[in-house]
Design a protein around this motif. Structure first.
Motif, PDB file in Angstrom:
ATOM      1  N   SER A   4       0.907  -1.222  -0.114  1.00 39.99           N
ATOM      2  CA  SER A   4      -0.098   0.159   0.084  1.00 39.99           C
ATOM      3  C   SER A   4       0.846   1.236   0.097  1.00 39.99           C
ATOM      4  O   SER A   4       0.467   2.334  -0.283  1.00 39.99           O
ATOM      5  CB  SER A   4      -0.946  -0.025   1.177  1.00 39.99           C
ATOM      6  OG  SER A   4      -0.266   0.340   2.472  1.00 39.99           O
ATOM      7  N   ARG A   5       2.005   1.373   0.252  1.00 38.74           N
ATOM      8  CA  ARG A   5       3.130   2.228   0.437  1.00 38.74           C
ATOM      9  C   ARG A   5       3.978   2.249  -0.826  1.00 38.74           C
ATOM     10  O   ARG A   5       4.644   3.266  -1.081  1.00 38.74           O
ATOM     11  CB  ARG A   5       3.904   2.133   1.751  1.00 38.74           C
ATOM     12  CG  ARG A   5       2.864   2.353   3.037  1.00 38.74           C
ATOM     13  CD  ARG A   5       2.046   3.615   3.163  1.00 38.74           C
ATOM     14  NE  ARG A   5       1.570   3.648   4.439  1.00 38.74           N
ATOM     15  CZ  ARG A   5       0.289   3.248   4.702  1.00 38.74           C
ATOM     16  NH1 ARG A   5      -0.212   2.288   3.775  1.00 38.74           N
ATOM     17  NH2 ARG A   5      -0.276   3.213   5.734  1.00 38.74           N
ATOM     18  N   ILE A   6       4.508   1.060  -1.268  1.00 40.89           N
ATOM     19  CA  ILE A   6       5.494   0.938  -2.338  1.00 40.89           C
ATOM     20  C   ILE A   6       4.907   0.442  -3.598  1.00 40.89           C
ATOM     21  O   ILE A   6       4.351  -0.646  -3.187  1.00 40.89           O
ATOM     22  CB  ILE A   6       6.559   0.284  -1.757  1.00 40.89           C
ATOM     23  CG1 ILE A   6       7.068   0.909  -0.466  1.00 40.89           C
ATOM     24  CG2 ILE A   6       7.858   0.063  -2.654  1.00 40.89           C
ATOM     25  CD1 ILE A   6       8.062   0.062   0.359  1.00 40.89           C
ATOM     26  N   SER A   7       5.419   1.068  -4.655  1.00 37.43           N
ATOM     27  CA  SER A   7       4.768   0.516  -6.001  1.00 37.43           C
ATOM     28  C   SER A   7       5.292  -0.693  -6.578  1.00 37.43           C
ATOM     29  O   SER A   7       5.032  -1.616  -7.201  1.00 37.43           O
ATOM     30  CB  SER A   7       4.537   1.637  -6.752  1.00 37.43           C
ATOM     31  OG  SER A   7       5.847   2.149  -7.270  1.00 37.43           O
ATOM     32  N   SER A   8       6.706  -0.788  -6.282  1.00 37.47           N
ATOM     33  CA  SER A   8       7.686  -1.793  -6.685  1.00 37.47           C
ATOM     34  C   SER A   8       7.661  -3.089  -6.121  1.00 37.47           C
ATOM     35  O   SER A   8       8.024  -3.251  -4.771  1.00 37.47           O
ATOM     36  CB  SER A   8       9.109  -1.358  -7.083  1.00 37.47           C
ATOM     37  OG  SER A   8       9.848  -2.451  -7.059  1.00 37.47           O
ATOM     38  N   PRO A   9       6.813  -4.345  -6.602  1.00 39.31           N
ATOM     39  CA  PRO A   9       6.993  -5.404  -5.908  1.00 39.31           C
ATOM     40  C   PRO A   9       8.351  -6.047  -5.470  1.00 39.31           C
ATOM     41  O   PRO A   9       8.520  -6.702  -4.332  1.00 39.31           O
ATOM     42  CB  PRO A   9       6.503  -6.626  -6.971  1.00 39.31           C
ATOM     43  CG  PRO A   9       5.596  -5.623  -7.784  1.00 39.31           C
ATOM     44  CD  PRO A   9       6.376  -4.628  -7.836  1.00 39.31           C
ATOM     45  N   ASP A  10       9.281  -5.860  -6.148  1.00 41.44           N
ATOM     46  CA  ASP A  10      10.915  -6.241  -5.855  1.00 41.44           C
ATOM     47  C   ASP A  10      11.082  -5.607  -4.575  1.00 41.44           C
ATOM     48  O   ASP A  10      11.729  -5.940  -3.628  1.00 41.44           O
ATOM     49  CB  ASP A  10      11.696  -6.034  -7.057  1.00 41.44           C
ATOM     50  CG  ASP A  10      11.391  -6.747  -8.144  1.00 41.44           C
ATOM     51  OD1 ASP A  10      10.941  -8.228  -8.016  1.00 41.44           O
ATOM     52  OD2 ASP A  10      11.536  -6.511  -9.332  1.00 41.44           O
ATOM     53  N   MET A  11      10.676  -4.245  -4.503  1.00 46.77           N
ATOM     54  CA  MET A  11      11.225  -3.343  -3.449  1.00 46.77           C
ATOM     55  C   MET A  11      10.402  -3.959  -2.249  1.00 46.77           C
ATOM     56  O   MET A  11      11.051  -4.014  -1.110  1.00 46.77           O
ATOM     57  CB  MET A  11      11.163  -1.918  -3.819  1.00 46.77           C
ATOM     58  CG  MET A  11      12.195  -1.354  -4.553  1.00 46.77           C
ATOM     59  SD  MET A  11      11.646   0.281  -4.624  1.00 46.77           S
ATOM     60  CE  MET A  11      12.796   0.787  -6.239  1.00 46.77           C
ATOM     61  N   GLN A  19       6.016  -1.627  13.851  1.00 49.95           N
ATOM     62  CA  GLN A  19       7.113  -0.809  14.242  1.00 49.95           C
ATOM     63  C   GLN A  19       8.461  -0.875  13.294  1.00 49.95           C
ATOM     64  O   GLN A  19       8.755  -0.092  12.680  1.00 49.95           O
ATOM     65  CB  GLN A  19       7.154  -0.564  15.461  1.00 49.95           C
ATOM     66  CG  GLN A  19       6.206   0.080  16.532  1.00 49.95           C
ATOM     67  CD  GLN A  19       6.689   0.211  18.027  1.00 49.95           C
ATOM     68  OE1 GLN A  19       7.383  -0.645  18.538  1.00 49.95           O
ATOM     69  NE2 GLN A  19       5.743   0.919  18.568  1.00 49.95           N
ATOM     70  N   VAL A  20       8.709  -2.129  13.401  1.00 52.91           N
ATOM     71  CA  VAL A  20       9.923  -2.689  12.522  1.00 52.91           C
ATOM     72  C   VAL A  20       9.585  -2.545  11.064  1.00 52.91           C
ATOM     73  O   VAL A  20      10.614  -1.862  10.557  1.00 52.91           O
ATOM     74  CB  VAL A  20      10.168  -4.151  12.956  1.00 52.91           C
ATOM     75  CG1 VAL A  20      11.203  -4.797  11.842  1.00 52.91           C
ATOM     76  CG2 VAL A  20      10.696  -4.398  14.270  1.00 52.91           C
ATOM     77  N   ALA A  21       8.369  -2.763  10.789  1.00 58.80           N
ATOM     78  CA  ALA A  21       8.111  -2.525   9.154  1.00 58.80           C
ATOM     79  C   ALA A  21       8.152  -1.174   8.908  1.00 58.80           C
ATOM     80  O   ALA A  21       8.823  -0.614   7.735  1.00 58.80           O
ATOM     81  CB  ALA A  21       6.885  -2.868   8.777  1.00 58.80           C
ATOM     82  N   ASN A  22       7.606   0.001   9.792  1.00 62.82           N
ATOM     83  CA  ASN A  22       7.716   1.398   9.532  1.00 62.82           C
ATOM     84  C   ASN A  22       9.141   1.781   9.718  1.00 62.82           C
ATOM     85  O   ASN A  22       9.406   2.433   8.600  1.00 62.82           O
ATOM     86  CB  ASN A  22       6.987   1.898  10.939  1.00 62.82           C
ATOM     87  CG  ASN A  22       6.528   3.193  10.627  1.00 62.82           C
ATOM     88  OD1 ASN A  22       6.125   3.621   9.567  1.00 62.82           O
ATOM     89  ND2 ASN A  22       6.544   4.170  11.841  1.00 62.82           N
ATOM     90  N   HIS A  23       9.848   1.382  10.391  1.00 64.91           N
ATOM     91  CA  HIS A  23      11.389   1.829  10.491  1.00 64.91           C
ATOM     92  C   HIS A  23      12.169   1.110   9.209  1.00 64.91           C
ATOM     93  O   HIS A  23      13.045   2.115   8.601  1.00 64.91           O
ATOM     94  CB  HIS A  23      12.094   1.459  11.707  1.00 64.91           C
ATOM     95  CG  HIS A  23      11.350   2.044  13.037  1.00 64.91           C
ATOM     96  ND1 HIS A  23      11.763   3.520  12.989  1.00 64.91           N
ATOM     97  CD2 HIS A  23      11.030   1.695  13.999  1.00 64.91           C
ATOM     98  CE1 HIS A  23      11.154   3.809  14.426  1.00 64.91           C
ATOM     99  NE2 HIS A  23      10.738   2.861  14.753  1.00 64.91           N
ATOM    100  N   ALA A  24      11.795   0.133   8.752  1.00 65.56           N
ATOM    101  CA  ALA A  24      12.443  -0.497   7.631  1.00 65.56           C
ATOM    102  C   ALA A  24      12.240   0.343   6.391  1.00 65.56           C
ATOM    103  O   ALA A  24      13.069   0.747   5.555  1.00 65.56           O
ATOM    104  CB  ALA A  24      12.090  -1.997   7.503  1.00 65.56           C
ATOM    105  N   MET A  25      10.797   0.983   6.340  1.00 63.99           N
ATOM    106  CA  MET A  25      10.464   1.427   5.091  1.00 63.99           C
ATOM    107  C   MET A  25      11.118   2.972   5.150  1.00 63.99           C
ATOM    108  O   MET A  25      11.587   3.463   4.220  1.00 63.99           O
ATOM    109  CB  MET A  25       8.997   1.821   5.450  1.00 63.99           C
ATOM    110  CG  MET A  25       8.310   0.953   4.309  1.00 63.99           C
ATOM    111  SD  MET A  25       6.506   1.426   3.917  1.00 63.99           S
ATOM    112  CE  MET A  25       5.942   1.982   5.271  1.00 63.99           C
ATOM    113  N   ASP A  47      12.054  -6.825  -0.934  1.00 69.48           N
ATOM    114  CA  ASP A  47      13.314  -6.589  -0.351  1.00 69.48           C
ATOM    115  C   ASP A  47      13.109  -6.045   1.217  1.00 69.48           C
ATOM    116  O   ASP A  47      14.139  -6.463   2.236  1.00 69.48           O
ATOM    117  CB  ASP A  47      14.184  -5.396  -1.003  1.00 69.48           C
ATOM    118  CG  ASP A  47      14.928  -6.060  -2.477  1.00 69.48           C
ATOM    119  OD1 ASP A  47      14.875  -7.209  -2.580  1.00 69.48           O
ATOM    120  OD2 ASP A  47      15.106  -5.166  -3.147  1.00 69.48           O
ATOM    121  N   ILE A  48      12.135  -5.060   1.334  1.00 67.29           N
ATOM    122  CA  ILE A  48      11.898  -4.647   2.690  1.00 67.29           C
ATOM    123  C   ILE A  48      11.432  -5.787   3.438  1.00 67.29           C
ATOM    124  O   ILE A  48      11.681  -5.776   4.694  1.00 67.29           O
ATOM    125  CB  ILE A  48      11.064  -3.510   2.523  1.00 67.29           C
ATOM    126  CG1 ILE A  48      11.803  -2.313   1.804  1.00 67.29           C
ATOM    127  CG2 ILE A  48      10.489  -2.890   3.991  1.00 67.29           C
ATOM    128  CD1 ILE A  48      10.847  -1.249   1.606  1.00 67.29           C
TER     129      ILE A  48
END
Length: 180
Positions: A20-27, A58-64, A30-31
């Motif tokens: 929902s935040r990143i358009s690239s499936p590869d990215m 929170q971990v996901a938020n920081h990773a993004m 990676d995240i």
């Protein structure tokens, strides 16, 4: 909980959040992998097993945030954004079943006021006119009644709130409140 069970339970929700935040499936992949690595390295820091979900986001938020910093284009992401997934709707639906019984547990004047305004959608202005109560008094009573209602919820459940004060998760304090 093991890392495998945690990942099986939450990886799909994390991936949906990232998509929902990143358009690239590869990215996204990676995240997601970075989140798995961070989870594996830091899972021992979780004190309360009930907070795993919020900790993971929170971990996901920081990773993004780290991802966008590395890319040189920082996108502000807040924790409350991380809970715009399906599970948030389930939490709201579960708690909504408790609202009316809890409102009825308030003093009669508070209960009547909240039923009219919160459940029936009547405006505070209209309520004040119909009952001959000054508008400012109605506003104050609504705020007081909401605080009383919140207190009832906090007596029954451990609530997890987002930065705006909205409930994003809850855990009943006893079996007595499992189904409100």
């Amino acid at each position: 909980m093991t890392i495998d069970s945690i990942w099986k339970k939450y990886s799909a929700a994390l991936k949906a959040f990232l998509h929902s935040r990143i358009s690239s499936p590869d990215m996204v992949d990676d995240i997601l992998q970075e989140i798995l690595i961070r989870t594996h390295k830091n899972i021992h820091t979780i004190r309360d097993q009930k907070s795993i979900k919020s900790w993971l986001f929170q971990v996901a938020n920081h990773a993004m945030i780290d991802f966008y910093r590395k890319k040189g284009r920082v996108k502000e992401v807040t924790l409350d954004d991380s809970f715009t997934i399906e599970e948030d709707t389930n939490t709201q639906q579960s708690l909504s079943a408790c609202i009316e019984p809890f409102i009825k547990g308030l003093p009669p004047q508070s209960a009547e006021l909240l039923i009219a305004i919160e459940l029936n959608g009547q405006s505070q202005k209209t309520y004040s006119e119909e009952h001959g109560i000054p508008y400012s008094t109605v506003k104050s009573r609504v705020q007081k009644s909401r605080r009383e209602l919140r207190s009832l919820f906090e007596d029954c459940c451990h609530l997890t709130l987002d930065s705006h004060g909205a409930v994003i998760d809850y855990v009943p304090k006893s079996n007595k409140y499992r189904n409100c």
